[in-house]
Scaffold this motif. Structure first.
Motif: not given
Length: 232
Positions: A82-105
């Motif tokens: 949630k913190i990371a998503k907040h920063k993504v929006v704040e920095l305007g990086l939505e088009s270049r960032v994908s966030l996944i809850q979990g692990t590399t699997d």
């Protein structure tokens, strides 16, 4: 929605402050890694895999100044993401960032391999050595041949005086920041002694066993160190 953003902002502020007390050279660490990536990746567009991306500090440090980079971050913690998503929006990086809850699997099986990866302040939270090895191996498998990888972790042997000496330095960071000595001692008992630490040599052996080469320690502050390496 406003309350949620306010909550995340407060969480982020506390996280940022505490991390920078624990690791006074935190900003410099991210600047060093950015410089290294830039040399390795050149001017081309590049995809980066971020292990433990909750908190979003990699995104804040590297996203705005590297418009050709895209980021895929994984983290098992919903609250940290949630913190990371907040920063993504704040920095305007939505088009270049994908966030996944979990692990590399949990990465899509069809995802192309990445140009670079980082695993910052994660390994010491994984208790079992074989699980540490599994994580490093899974990261290696997600990278292109010759791709750079950065690992930053607390390290040492709980039974050796060398770690105790570095722990005393770490404690002084917090005392200088205004914490009471008794409070810092409690932090050590409740948190630091529970970390799953490995000696530097064993960490380098795990990296090599996972398929990384040219392993070099480039960073050290208090309890933490960082290594650069590449896939074969």
């Amino acid at each position: 929605m406003t309350e949620d953003l306010t909550f995340n902002s407060k969480m982020a502020a506390v996280y940022e402050k505490n991390t920078r007390i624990s690791i006074p050279t935190y900003n410099s660490l991210f600047a060093m890694i950015q410089s290294y990536y830039r040399v390795q990746l050149g001017e081309k567009a590049a995809s980066l895999l971020l292990i433990g991306a909750g908190g979003g500090n990699e995104l804040s440090a590297w996203g705005p100044s590297n418009p050709g980079w895209t980021f895929t971050g994984v983290d098992p913690s919903e609250e940290m993401l949630k913190i990371a998503k907040h920063k993504v929006v704040e920095l305007g990086l939505e088009s270049r960032v994908s966030l996944i809850q979990g692990t590399t699997d949990d990465l899509p099986k069809t995802h192309l391999k990445f140009d670079a990866a980082s695993c910052i302040l994660v390994l010491h939270f994984i208790d079992d050595v074989q699980e540490k090895l599994k994580l490093l191996g899974s990261i290696k498998d997600k990278l292109k041949s010759g791709a750079p990888f950065i690992l930053v972790s607390a390290y040492g042997n709980h039974d050796e005086s060398e770690l105790q000496a570095r722990l005393n330095v770490w404690k002084s960071f917090w005392i200088d920041a205004g914490r009471e000595s008794s409070e810092v001692d409690e932090m050590v008992r409740s948190a630091i002694t529970r970390l799953s630490l490995l000696p530097e040599k064993q960490i380098e052996e795990l990296l090599a066993e996972s398929g990384f080469m040219k392993i070099t320690r480039f960073y050290s502050t208090g309890l933490f160190a960082g290594w650069i390496c590449h896939t074969e």
